[in-house]
Design a protein around this motif. Structure first.
Motif, PDB file in Angstrom:
ATOM      1  N   SER A  38     -10.939  -3.355   5.848  1.00 26.16           N
ATOM      2  CA  SER A  38     -11.432  -2.046   5.413  1.00 26.16           C
ATOM      3  C   SER A  38     -10.937  -1.613   4.035  1.00 26.16           C
ATOM      4  O   SER A  38     -11.471  -0.679   3.458  1.00 26.16           O
ATOM      5  N   LEU A  39      -9.928  -2.292   3.500  1.00 23.74           N
ATOM      6  CA  LEU A  39      -9.428  -1.964   2.165  1.00 23.74           C
ATOM      7  C   LEU A  39      -9.889  -3.062   1.215  1.00 23.74           C
ATOM      8  O   LEU A  39      -9.402  -4.193   1.256  1.00 23.74           O
ATOM      9  N   VAL A  70      -4.892   6.137  -2.117  1.00 27.34           N
ATOM     10  CA  VAL A  70      -4.080   4.963  -1.811  1.00 27.34           C
ATOM     11  C   VAL A  70      -3.920   4.170  -3.099  1.00 27.34           C
ATOM     12  O   VAL A  70      -4.814   4.176  -3.961  1.00 27.34           O
ATOM     13  N   GLN A 117      -3.731   4.109   9.392  1.00 22.20           N
ATOM     14  CA  GLN A 117      -4.001   2.677   9.395  1.00 22.20           C
ATOM     15  C   GLN A 117      -5.278   2.346   8.648  1.00 22.20           C
ATOM     16  O   GLN A 117      -6.263   3.077   8.722  1.00 22.20           O
ATOM     17  N   PHE A 118      -5.227   1.217   7.929  1.00 19.84           N
ATOM     18  CA  PHE A 118      -6.431   0.583   7.406  1.00 19.84           C
ATOM     19  C   PHE A 118      -6.700  -0.598   8.334  1.00 19.84           C
ATOM     20  O   PHE A 118      -5.854  -1.482   8.468  1.00 19.84           O
ATOM     21  N   ASN A 119      -7.844  -0.615   8.974  1.00 22.46           N
ATOM     22  CA  ASN A 119      -8.205  -1.756   9.812  1.00 22.46           C
ATOM     23  C   ASN A 119      -8.390  -2.988   8.943  1.00 22.46           C
ATOM     24  O   ASN A 119      -8.688  -2.884   7.740  1.00 22.46           O
ATOM     25  N   SER A 137      -4.620  -5.706   9.609  1.00 24.06           N
ATOM     26  CA  SER A 137      -4.479  -4.242   9.607  1.00 24.06           C
ATOM     27  C   SER A 137      -3.224  -3.844   8.840  1.00 24.06           C
ATOM     28  O   SER A 137      -2.228  -4.569   8.835  1.00 24.06           O
ATOM     29  N   LEU A 165      -9.648   8.033  -1.198  1.00 23.54           N
ATOM     30  CA  LEU A 165     -10.191   7.724   0.121  1.00 23.54           C
ATOM     31  C   LEU A 165     -11.575   8.347   0.285  1.00 23.54           C
ATOM     32  O   LEU A 165     -11.819   9.463  -0.175  1.00 23.54           O
ATOM     33  N   ARG A 182     -10.472  -8.395   0.527  1.00 25.56           N
ATOM     34  CA  ARG A 182     -10.155  -7.368   1.527  1.00 25.56           C
ATOM     35  C   ARG A 182      -8.857  -7.705   2.243  1.00 25.56           C
ATOM     36  O   ARG A 182      -8.477  -8.877   2.313  1.00 25.56           O
ATOM     37  N   ASN A 183      -8.223  -6.653   2.782  1.00 30.69           N
ATOM     38  CA  ASN A 183      -7.015  -6.890   3.563  1.00 30.69           C
ATOM     39  C   ASN A 183      -7.357  -7.758   4.768  1.00 30.69           C
ATOM     40  O   ASN A 183      -8.298  -7.490   5.495  1.00 30.69           O
ATOM     41  N   THR A 214      -0.743  -0.871   8.973  1.00 34.35           N
ATOM     42  CA  THR A 214      -0.386   0.262   9.817  1.00 34.35           C
ATOM     43  C   THR A 214       0.909   0.884   9.333  1.00 34.35           C
ATOM     44  O   THR A 214       1.946   0.214   9.267  1.00 34.35           O
ATOM     45  N   ALA A 227       0.859  -1.183   0.000  1.00 31.27           N
ATOM     46  CA  ALA A 227       0.000   0.000   0.000  1.00 31.27           C
ATOM     47  C   ALA A 227       0.896   1.234   0.000  1.00 31.27           C
ATOM     48  O   ALA A 227       1.879   1.305   0.746  1.00 31.27           O
TER      49      ALA A 227
END
Length: 138
Positions: free
Chosen positions: A132-133, A91, A127-129, A74, A114, A70-71, A76, A30
């Protein structure tokens, strides 16, 4: 995130429709940006965040289902230190974790804007939890 770069679109077409060889990257990362300029074209105008402890982060994706992956953990980024990164607006998924010569040594595979821009001040983290991506093909 469903915007494929021109680079990746061409690779997919050449591979799937013309039988041309394409080796997918073994690691994807990312990358964060303060503008969307150059992301579609995967070219030297790309302005990735730089300095102040910023580095791209490796992504692990879950199994695709119903056209989305999805990821699975996380993502970070390190603390912005000693100064701010500015506002993060975009992103991208890159095929290399550290090279900076966009379009030759490192390529943008896909990118997105975003939903909410995020200012990163000194000592902040981004951070992407997990989950969430989302990566979609539309």
């Amino acid at each position: 995130m469903s915007q494929f770069s021109d680079y990746y679109e061409n690779k997919i077409i050449e591979h799937m429709m013309r039988g041309q060889s394409f080796t997918p990257p073994t690691v994807i990362s990312a990358a964060l940006f303060g503008t969307g300029g150059g992301l579609e074209a995967n070219d030297a105008t790309v302005q990735e965040i730089t300095g102040n402890a910023y580095v791209r982060q490796t992504i692990t994706l879950g199994t695709a289902s119903a056209g989305i992956s999805r990821n699975s953990a996380s993502i970070t980024f390190p603390e912005a230190t000693p100064a701010a990164w500015g506002t993060i607006t975009h992103v991208a998924i890159a095929d290399n974790g550290s090279l900076t010569n966009w379009g030759t040594g490192v390529n943008i595979l896909m990118w997105g804007t975003l939903a909410a821009f995020k200012g990163i001040d000194a000592n902040d983290t981004f951070q992407f939890n997990a989950g969430s991506l989302g990566i979609t093909v539309a």
